[in-house]
Design an enzyme around this catalytic site. Sequence first.
Site, PDB file in Angstrom:
ATOM      1  N   HIS A  87       0.838  -1.199   0.000  1.00 36.64           N
ATOM      2  CA  HIS A  87       0.000   0.000   0.000  1.00 36.64           C
ATOM      3  C   HIS A  87       0.877   1.256   0.000  1.00 36.64           C
ATOM      4  CE1 HIS A  87      -3.544   2.418   1.645  1.00 36.64           C
ATOM      5  NE2 HIS A  87      -2.513   3.208   1.877  1.00 36.64           N
ATOM      6  N   GLU A  88       1.849   1.282   0.909  1.00 35.70           N
ATOM      7  CA  GLU A  88       2.729   2.452   1.005  1.00 35.70           C
ATOM      8  C   GLU A  88       3.547   2.646  -0.260  1.00 35.70           C
ATOM      9  OE1 GLU A  88       2.549   4.689   3.219  1.00 35.70           O
ATOM     10  OE2 GLU A  88       1.030   3.508   4.244  1.00 35.70           O
ATOM     11  N   HIS A  91       1.809   4.494  -3.049  1.00 33.86           N
ATOM     12  CA  HIS A  91       1.877   5.966  -2.930  1.00 33.86           C
ATOM     13  C   HIS A  91       3.245   6.449  -3.404  1.00 33.86           C
ATOM     14  CE1 HIS A  91      -1.765   6.368  -0.588  1.00 33.86           C
ATOM     15  NE2 HIS A  91      -1.299   5.676   0.434  1.00 33.86           N
TER      16      HIS A  91
HETATM   17 ZN   LIG Z   1      -2.344   5.245   2.277  1.00 33.69          ZN
END
Ligand SMILES: [Zn+2]
Length: 395
Positions: A87-88, A91
């Site tokens: 998830h990180e 980004h």
């Molecule tokens: Zn996030």
Amino acid sequence: MTADDSGIAKQPVQAPVPPGPLSSGVKIGRIFGIPIYLHPSWFIIFALITLSLRTQFTSSHPSWTSQQHWMLGIITSALFFFSVVFHELSHSVVALRYKIPVQSITLFVFGGLSSINREPDDPKQEFAIAIAGPLASFFLAGCFYLVGRFFHGDDLVTASTRWLWEINLALGIFNLVPGFPLDGGRILRGIAWGVTKNFQRATQIASTTGKIFAYLMIIFGVWQALTKNWVNGLWTAFIGWFLLSAAQESYAQVAVQHSLSGVRAGDVMTQNIPTVTRDMSIDEYVHEVLRTGARFHIVMGAGTPVGLISLDAARTVPRDEWTNTSIQALMLPLDQTHSTEPDEPVLAVLQRMRNNSISQMPVISEGHIIGMIGMDDIVRVLQTRMQLGHLAGHS
Ligand SMILES: [Zn+2]
């Protein structure tokens, strides 16, 4: 997020606020050049999740061996943290595509946190960086769901993948809540920024929404704790409290940026540049510091600057060696120092100071040192400007 949280939190992305406790931790490796850290609190949550999974598997599948319960708990827990890193990273990859440097990813008690070195340049970038996280979590939910379907005869695989697709789905949804500093808050800020064309106004809107959401979570958590499940209730209230402080902090950062926008290194620097000669001993240097009060000096050799020395560097040498060590041995050579130019925005200077853990920089123009800029100079200007901002009625 952009600085976000996949678990939940997002944090200071930006310069002015010094790195908090989350910048510490154990480095476990690098992906795409981004260092990944484990915060000490991560070990606690990893153990708790593993334990609770083991308990859950034990009650749902009593026929498995105890070893199987434990192994599956550990593997599932590890895959969950892989999900958080994924998830990180999503980004980060989008941020890097916009040439926004990513300093690190830290896993801590609430999930993950990406430290991104600066705010995006426009609303579209903000939106794209923020939405990448929830999309990545939904993508993983889909993958785990399909893996579970594929191995539908295998109880071990389906028990693990079922928990994993559910938790990724929950993560994606939770992060879409439109309160800063969650991803959803950043998405909201991107939209509000595009509509109002005003970054600060947009931050204010997203941070206010975040605070309202945080208060609702605290109230709901306390109510839950008093009436039904006190563990879940306290946990919910605690996350709400965390979100509340993160929303306030994020807003404070933007206020700092606003106050310092347009200020350049040349406006803040002091032109008084204390110098010492390189053959001076540390003992003599410390006396010079005591005499003048200046804690930072340019070291001169044959009439030209050759390095920088500070009182902090002198402290690294045992006291009984002060008289026979020259400051030349201790100084930071000029070509290894970070320096700035009078035109560099102070916010960028502050960011570089923070990223490199330094508090002073020489200001160089056309090859000559024309001044010094210190963290304390910047803070002084900031305080003045924030006070004036309040007096003028816009903070
Ligand atoms: Zn996030």
